[in-house]
Write a protein that holds these residues in place. Structure first.
Motif, PDB file in Angstrom:
ATOM      1  N   ARG A  43       0.867  -1.178   0.000  1.00 20.30           N
ATOM      2  CA  ARG A  43       0.000   0.000   0.000  1.00 20.30           C
ATOM      3  C   ARG A  43       0.902   1.225   0.000  1.00 20.30           C
ATOM      4  O   ARG A  43       2.047   1.137   0.429  1.00 20.30           O
ATOM      5  N   PRO A  44       0.388   2.378  -0.445  1.00 21.40           N
ATOM      6  CA  PRO A  44       1.266   3.549  -0.554  1.00 21.40           C
ATOM      7  C   PRO A  44       1.989   3.856   0.766  1.00 21.40           C
ATOM      8  O   PRO A  44       3.155   4.237   0.759  1.00 21.40           O
ATOM      9  N   GLY A  45       1.326   3.634   1.900  1.00 20.04           N
ATOM     10  CA  GLY A  45       1.920   3.953   3.194  1.00 20.04           C
ATOM     11  C   GLY A  45       3.062   3.012   3.578  1.00 20.04           C
ATOM     12  O   GLY A  45       3.740   3.236   4.590  1.00 20.04           O
ATOM     13  N   GLU A  46       3.242   1.934   2.809  1.00 19.32           N
ATOM     14  CA  GLU A  46       4.273   0.953   3.187  1.00 19.32           C
ATOM     15  C   GLU A  46       5.533   1.096   2.329  1.00 19.32           C
ATOM     16  O   GLU A  46       6.370   0.203   2.293  1.00 19.32           O
ATOM     17  N   ARG A  47       5.642   2.228   1.652  1.00 23.24           N
ATOM     18  CA  ARG A  47       6.778   2.423   0.753  1.00 23.24           C
ATOM     19  C   ARG A  47       8.124   2.349   1.484  1.00 23.24           C
ATOM     20  O   ARG A  47       9.122   1.949   0.895  1.00 23.24           O
ATOM     21  N   HIS A  48       8.105   2.766   2.763  1.00 24.97           N
ATOM     22  CA  HIS A  48       9.375   2.759   3.505  1.00 24.97           C
ATOM     23  C   HIS A  48       9.947   1.348   3.618  1.00 24.97           C
ATOM     24  O   HIS A  48      11.106   1.167   3.938  1.00 24.97           O
ATOM     25  N   GLU A  49       9.141   0.346   3.356  1.00 27.15           N
ATOM     26  CA  GLU A  49       9.583  -1.045   3.444  1.00 27.15           C
ATOM     27  C   GLU A  49      10.314  -1.477   2.171  1.00 27.15           C
ATOM     28  O   GLU A  49      10.832  -2.588   2.101  1.00 27.15           O
ATOM     29  N   LEU A  50      10.299  -0.625   1.160  1.00 25.10           N
ATOM     30  CA  LEU A  50      10.782  -1.059  -0.153  1.00 25.10           C
ATOM     31  C   LEU A  50      12.207  -1.606  -0.128  1.00 25.10           C
ATOM     32  O   LEU A  50      12.482  -2.686  -0.665  1.00 25.10           O
ATOM     33  N   ALA A  51      13.101  -0.844   0.528  1.00 24.09           N
ATOM     34  CA  ALA A  51      14.501  -1.262   0.536  1.00 24.09           C
ATOM     35  C   ALA A  51      14.610  -2.648   1.177  1.00 24.09           C
ATOM     36  O   ALA A  51      15.291  -3.552   0.647  1.00 24.09           O
ATOM     37  N   ALA A  52      13.917  -2.810   2.301  1.00 24.55           N
ATOM     38  CA  ALA A  52      13.954  -4.093   3.007  1.00 24.55           C
ATOM     39  C   ALA A  52      13.408  -5.204   2.118  1.00 24.55           C
ATOM     40  O   ALA A  52      13.947  -6.329   2.090  1.00 24.55           O
ATOM     41  N   MET A  53      12.395  -4.912   1.356  1.00 26.98           N
ATOM     42  CA  MET A  53      11.781  -5.922   0.479  1.00 26.98           C
ATOM     43  C   MET A  53      12.764  -6.339  -0.614  1.00 26.98           C
ATOM     44  O   MET A  53      12.884  -7.517  -0.943  1.00 26.98           O
ATOM     45  N   GLN A  54      13.458  -5.320  -1.140  1.00 27.44           N
ATOM     46  CA  GLN A  54      14.431  -5.632  -2.196  1.00 27.44           C
ATOM     47  C   GLN A  54      15.536  -6.518  -1.618  1.00 27.44           C
ATOM     48  O   GLN A  54      15.936  -7.515  -2.228  1.00 27.44           O
ATOM     49  N   ASP A  55      15.976  -6.146  -0.409  1.00 27.54           N
ATOM     50  CA  ASP A  55      17.031  -6.937   0.233  1.00 27.54           C
ATOM     51  C   ASP A  55      16.551  -8.356   0.487  1.00 27.54           C
ATOM     52  O   ASP A  55      17.302  -9.311   0.373  1.00 27.54           O
ATOM     53  N   ALA A  56      15.266  -8.479   0.851  1.00 26.17           N
ATOM     54  CA  ALA A  56      14.739  -9.805   1.182  1.00 26.17           C
ATOM     55  C   ALA A  56      14.690 -10.716  -0.047  1.00 26.17           C
ATOM     56  O   ALA A  56      14.613 -11.932   0.086  1.00 26.17           O
ATOM     57  N   GLY A  57      14.725 -10.136  -1.233  1.00 27.19           N
ATOM     58  CA  GLY A  57      14.770 -10.988  -2.425  1.00 27.19           C
ATOM     59  C   GLY A  57      13.684 -10.709  -3.446  1.00 27.19           C
ATOM     60  O   GLY A  57      13.538 -11.445  -4.420  1.00 27.19           O
ATOM     61  N   PHE A  58      12.910  -9.652  -3.238  1.00 27.54           N
ATOM     62  CA  PHE A  58      11.892  -9.328  -4.244  1.00 27.54           C
ATOM     63  C   PHE A  58      12.554  -8.657  -5.444  1.00 27.54           C
ATOM     64  O   PHE A  58      13.498  -7.884  -5.288  1.00 27.54           O
ATOM     65  N   THR A  59      12.043  -8.967  -6.629  1.00 28.54           N
ATOM     66  CA  THR A  59      12.618  -8.375  -7.836  1.00 28.54           C
ATOM     67  C   THR A  59      11.823  -7.153  -8.280  1.00 28.54           C
ATOM     68  O   THR A  59      12.237  -6.443  -9.188  1.00 28.54           O
ATOM     69  N   GLY A  60      10.674  -6.927  -7.659  1.00 31.61           N
ATOM     70  CA  GLY A  60       9.880  -5.763  -8.048  1.00 31.61           C
ATOM     71  C   GLY A  60       8.766  -5.534  -7.054  1.00 31.61           C
ATOM     72  O   GLY A  60       8.547  -6.349  -6.151  1.00 31.61           O
ATOM     73  N   TYR A  61       8.066  -4.415  -7.213  1.00 27.28           N
ATOM     74  CA  TYR A  61       6.945  -4.144  -6.311  1.00 27.28           C
ATOM     75  C   TYR A  61       5.800  -3.503  -7.096  1.00 27.28           C
ATOM     76  O   TYR A  61       5.995  -2.978  -8.189  1.00 27.28           O
ATOM     77  N   LEU A  62       4.652  -3.620  -6.513  1.00 22.74           N
ATOM     78  CA  LEU A  62       3.458  -2.992  -7.096  1.00 22.74           C
ATOM     79  C   LEU A  62       2.729  -2.271  -5.976  1.00 22.74           C
ATOM     80  O   LEU A  62       2.601  -2.817  -4.877  1.00 22.74           O
ATOM     81  N   VAL A  63       2.290  -1.025  -6.250  1.00 23.01           N
ATOM     82  CA  VAL A  63       1.567  -0.276  -5.213  1.00 23.01           C
ATOM     83  C   VAL A  63       0.072  -0.366  -5.500  1.00 23.01           C
ATOM     84  O   VAL A  63      -0.363  -0.218  -6.637  1.00 23.01           O
ATOM     85  N   GLN A  64      -0.675  -0.629  -4.445  1.00 27.32           N
ATOM     86  CA  GLN A  64      -2.131  -0.740  -4.587  1.00 27.32           C
ATOM     87  C   GLN A  64      -2.787   0.638  -4.567  1.00 27.32           C
ATOM     88  O   GLN A  64      -2.317   1.500  -3.816  1.00 27.32           O
ATOM     89  N   PRO A  65      -3.853   0.886  -5.317  1.00 29.77           N
ATOM     90  CA  PRO A  65      -4.439  -0.001  -6.320  1.00 29.77           C
ATOM     91  C   PRO A  65      -3.543  -0.078  -7.557  1.00 29.77           C
ATOM     92  O   PRO A  65      -3.008   0.944  -7.986  1.00 29.77           O
ATOM     93  N   VAL A  66      -3.427  -1.303  -8.079  1.00 31.85           N
ATOM     94  CA  VAL A  66      -2.456  -1.546  -9.145  1.00 31.85           C
ATOM     95  C   VAL A  66      -3.010  -1.058 -10.476  1.00 31.85           C
ATOM     96  O   VAL A  66      -4.120  -1.403 -10.859  1.00 31.85           O
ATOM     97  N   ARG A  67      -2.186  -0.245 -11.158  1.00 33.56           N
ATOM     98  CA  ARG A  67      -2.575   0.195 -12.510  1.00 33.56           C
ATOM     99  C   ARG A  67      -2.185  -0.885 -13.503  1.00 33.56           C
ATOM    100  O   ARG A  67      -1.137  -1.545 -13.327  1.00 33.56           O
ATOM    101  N   ALA A  68      -2.984  -1.033 -14.555  1.00 35.93           N
ATOM    102  CA  ALA A  68      -2.702  -2.044 -15.570  1.00 35.93           C
ATOM    103  C   ALA A  68      -1.322  -1.805 -16.173  1.00 35.93           C
ATOM    104  O   ALA A  68      -0.547  -2.750 -16.390  1.00 35.93           O
ATOM    105  N   ALA A  69      -0.984  -0.514 -16.385  1.00 38.43           N
ATOM    106  CA  ALA A  69       0.302  -0.198 -17.007  1.00 38.43           C
ATOM    107  C   ALA A  69       1.454  -0.598 -16.086  1.00 38.43           C
ATOM    108  O   ALA A  69       2.492  -1.094 -16.548  1.00 38.43           O
ATOM    109  N   SER A  70       1.275  -0.400 -14.760  1.00 37.06           N
ATOM    110  CA  SER A  70       2.338  -0.774 -13.817  1.00 37.06           C
ATOM    111  C   SER A  70       2.523  -2.283 -13.830  1.00 37.06           C
ATOM    112  O   SER A  70       3.651  -2.786 -13.805  1.00 37.06           O
ATOM    113  N   LEU A  71       1.407  -3.010 -13.881  1.00 30.48           N
ATOM    114  CA  LEU A  71       1.481  -4.474 -13.889  1.00 30.48           C
ATOM    115  C   LEU A  71       2.216  -4.927 -15.151  1.00 30.48           C
ATOM    116  O   LEU A  71       3.106  -5.781 -15.086  1.00 30.48           O
TER     117      LEU A  71
END
Ligand code: ADP
Length: 735
Positions: free
Chosen positions: A545-573
């Motif tokens: 969710r937009p409010g969880e953006r601060h987690e992004l770096a941690a998510m990348q470190d954890a092994g995610f290759t990408g992220y999507l912010v809700q509500p997901v736009r078709a173009a972002s997907l």
């Protein structure tokens, strides 16, 4: 009879010559009286006499029979004659008794028949009218219309001693006899009462229309007058909330702001409804990007949904045209109302906005589905009426005016569509409407290119089905085999079953669960040199969710290759599945991330023409906060003078914010004066933005006609102001 007559004629024919011949012979041989011959002659003469008698008798009998027959025929004819006269009298009395005027004229215009009604209107007797060329005195006459059957129809206003009468005529040629030839038959109906009633109705409607217009004008004035101080209240509350406040003061300040916002939207709704009531809901159809409008509307509501812990997601079918022609603002209003209600009445689950092609060609169907409190069957019709709410106790909990659906229904109907609802109390509601929006087939490029995901398997792990099911639906459209599971346990069970190409994990599962799914995506659990895991699933995307953006770096470190912010736009997907997708955001991501304060280091010289002290203070405070240099002018004349002075000093304003309603010289006039001064001096174009409470199409047209470049709705809102300033600074402005 025939035989008798033949015998008689034959015997007579024989007897007469025979008698004569005998007589002649007797006289020839005079003195030789032959009694035989005499007897034969006498018999022949007697036979002839008998024949004559028989003939005469039979002739007499025949003539008697014929006479009887003739008498009978005469009797029958006189009966028929009597009946005919009877029927003619009946028809004549019927025609005379008609309320309609009936008159017939021969080819020379002479009256051959006129019924009593015509005679009465003409004020003459039958005797005087028949054979005359009399015509009624015509005061007014409409055009003649020819009907397909040859009948001519027209209306006349006839002058009579009792006053004018309106007569609706139907005229047709009728053939009467070969001798008289064709006649013109005119049938006139007296429609004086009907036309009087129609005129009275039209007058009443005109009066109602003008009363309605006056009401609309009054409402527009009142709402403007209310909005102006409200503008001040809301703006000041904003400024106040930006200062250091104790928690208690924060609460009070927020309450002022919320109440002000509610009042503002209520005024807007009442004004809207009164405009619609007055039949003044004018649509302003222009081409717009359908998908973008839906996604932006849903993004606008997403903070409200996320605060409540529910999801809001959208699905726009790719078979729909990218650009359509319609009134985007009104469509957004309907969607905001339906989706806003859905968010308001839903505490668990979420809201989906699904847009698909409708049943008929060119029709688009919009569906807003929620998992909220639902609506009782008996309230489903009622809620589309003004000030109606399904349940007052519920609504007290949720707030609202009961006007939103009434307005939405009218807008949809004005767009030629229909709106309806299906609902199950306690399960949720589905509001749907269809409208016709013509596809715009310019060579506008599609917003994005859908990736080809044929042959890929994608696992989505999300506790809430609202968004994940729509993501799965879209991925399936793109060719993937998508599977949605609700938690990490099931995810871990299905992960080894297949060679997954992508795993999308909802951050809402919780940190532990997310980590567990990530581990499940690893080829083995061996830790190679610290933390690096070897993943068997090449694409791993986290849903945030937009409010969880601060987690992004941690998510990348954890092994995610990408992220999507809700509500997901078709173009972002789509961007996440591009061949070279990186972890970072793509251009397609939500514009909510747009940097509002981007201009602060690059302040503009802004002239604010505003006669209201509080509004002027608010504009000054907002502009200063955004890093600009405002100058305030109190009237239109002052604004023009200030603009001229700045240009003379070679320090022209970058932008003018011009209040439309000002004393002496209003904003439109001031703008016209500035534009003509620019034209005279060949000076560069100054960006002028109207500050207004009215942005209906006719108002907007007036602003453009006066030379304004845009408008800003009052009350001034910091974000909208910043956006306008950003736009203004993008266009070439005075150096
Ligand atoms: P408001 O929401 O301001 O009261 P509306 O005209 O938008 O006015 O809605 C009328 C009523 O319809 C609401 O008060 C509510 O009772 C009912 N309603 C509308 N949408 C929903 C929904 N999604 N779920 C449940 N009830 C709804």
């Amino acid at each position: 009879m025939l035989v008798l007559r033949t015998l008689m004629v034959a015997s007579t024919a024989f007897a007469v010559p025979f008698g004569f011949l005998s007589g002649i012979r007797a006289s020839a041989s005079a003195g030789n009286y032959d009694p035989h011959l005499f007897a034969v002659g006498m018999s022949a003469l007697f036979g002839a006499a008998c024949g004559c008698i028989v003939f005469l008798t039979s002739r007499h009998r025949m003539m008697k029979a014929e006479l009887r027959e003739a008498n009978e025929r005469i009797e029958a004819l006189s009966d028929t004659n009597w009946e005919l006269r009877e029927s003619e009298d009946r028809v004549r009395s019927l025609l005379d008794a008609q309320g309609d005027l009936i008159v017939r004229r021969d080819v020379d215009g002479r009256i051959t028949y006129a019924n009593d009604t015509f005679c009465a209107l003409a004020g003459a007797t039958h005797e005087t009218l028949i054979g005359s060329t009399f015509t009624l005195p015509v005061l007014e006459q409409t055009d003649v219309t020819l009907l397909p059957d040859g009948t001519r129809v027209h209306d006349q206003l006839i002058g009579t001693p009792e006053g004018p009468r309106a007569i609706a005529w139907r005229e047709a040629n009728v053939r009467v006899t070969d001798r008289t030839g064709a006649e013109l038959q005119s049938v006139g109906r007296d429609v004086t009462d009907r036309s009087r009633a129609e005129r009275a109705l039209a007058d009443a409607r005109d009066q109602a229309d003008s009363a309605n217009r006056a009401k609309s004008r009054f409402l527009a004035m009142v709402s403007h007058e209310i909005r102006t101080p409200l503008n001040g209240i809301l703006g000041m509350a904003d400024l106040l909330l930006d200062t250091p406040l104790s928690p208690e003061q924060q609460t009070y300040g927020k309450a002022v702001k919320t109440s002000g916002d509610t009042l503002l939207s209520l005024i807007g709704e009442i004004l809207d409804l009164s405009k619609i009531e007055a039949g003044k809901l004018d649509l302003d159809p222009r081409p717009f990007a359908l998908g973008a409008l839906i996604e932006e509307t849903v993004e606008l509501l997403s903070p409200r949904a996320h605060v409540k812990g529910i999801e809001i997601a959208t699905f726009v079918d790719e078979r729909l045209p990218t650009h359509v022609a319609g009134d985007a603002a009104r469509l957004r209003q309907v969607l905001l109302n339906l989706a806003g209600n859905a968010v308001k009445f839903t505490d668990v689950g979420g809201v989906s906005v699904i847009v698909e092609p409708g049943a008929a060609p060119g029709e688009i169907s919009f569906v807003v589905q929620d998992s909220g409190i639902g609506i009782l069957p008996e309230a489903r019709e009622r809620i589309f009426a003004e000030f109606e709410q399904a349940d007052s106790s519920e609504t007290r909990r949720f707030g609202g005016t009961g006007l939103g659906l009434a307005i939405s229904k009218r807008i949809v109907e004005r767009m030629g569509g229909t709106i309806g609802v299906e609902s199950m109390p306690g399960v949720g509601s589905t509001f749907s409407f269809t409208v016709r929006l013509a596809a715009v087939t310019d060579a506008t490029p599609a917003a994005f290119t859908p990736p080809d995901l044929r042959g890929t398997a994608i696992l989505i792990v999300a506790p809430n089905l609202t968004e994940s099911s729509l993501i799965a639906r879209r991925l399936t459209r793109w060719g993937a085999r998508a599977c949605v599971v609700p938690d990490e346990t099931i995810a871990l069970a299905v992960l080894p079953e297949r060679a997954w190409d992508t795993v999308i994990v909802d951050h809402a599962l919780g940190r532990e669960a997310v980590q567990a799914v990530l581990r499940g995506c690893a080829r083995d659990t061996h830790v190679a040199g610290g933390h690096a895991l070897t993943f068997s699933v090449p694409r791993r995307i986290v849903l945030l969710r937009p409010g969880e953006r601060h987690e992004l770096a941690a998510m990348q470190d954890a092994g995610f290759t990408g992220y999507l912010v809700q509500p997901v736009r078709a173009a972002s997907l789509a961007a996440r599945f591009a061949a070279n997708a990186a972890f970072g955001r793509s251009d397609a991501d939500a514009p909510a991330e747009a940097n509002i304060r981007r201009d602060s280091d690059n302040g503009l010289d802004i002239l604010v023409a505003e006669d209201n002290d509080i509004n002027a203070l608010l504009a000054r405070a907002l502009l200063t906060k955004l890093g600009h240099r405002p100058t305030i002018a109190r009237t239109g004349v002052e604004a023009v003078e200030s603009w001229l002075a700045a240009r003379a000093a070679d320090q022209p304003y970058d932008l003018v914010l011009m209040d439309v309603r000002m004393p002496e010289c209003d904003g439109l006039e001031a703008t016209r004066r500035i534009r003509s001064a620019e034209a005279e001096a060949g000076a560069p174009h100054t960006h002028i933005v109207a500050l207004t409470a009215n942005a209906f199409p006719e108002d907007r047209d007036a602003y453009t006609a006066a030379g304004m470049d845009g408008f800003l709705l009052k009350p001034l809102d910091r974000e909208r102001l910043a956006e306008t300033l950003a736009q203004a600074s993008k266009t070439p402005i005075a150096a």
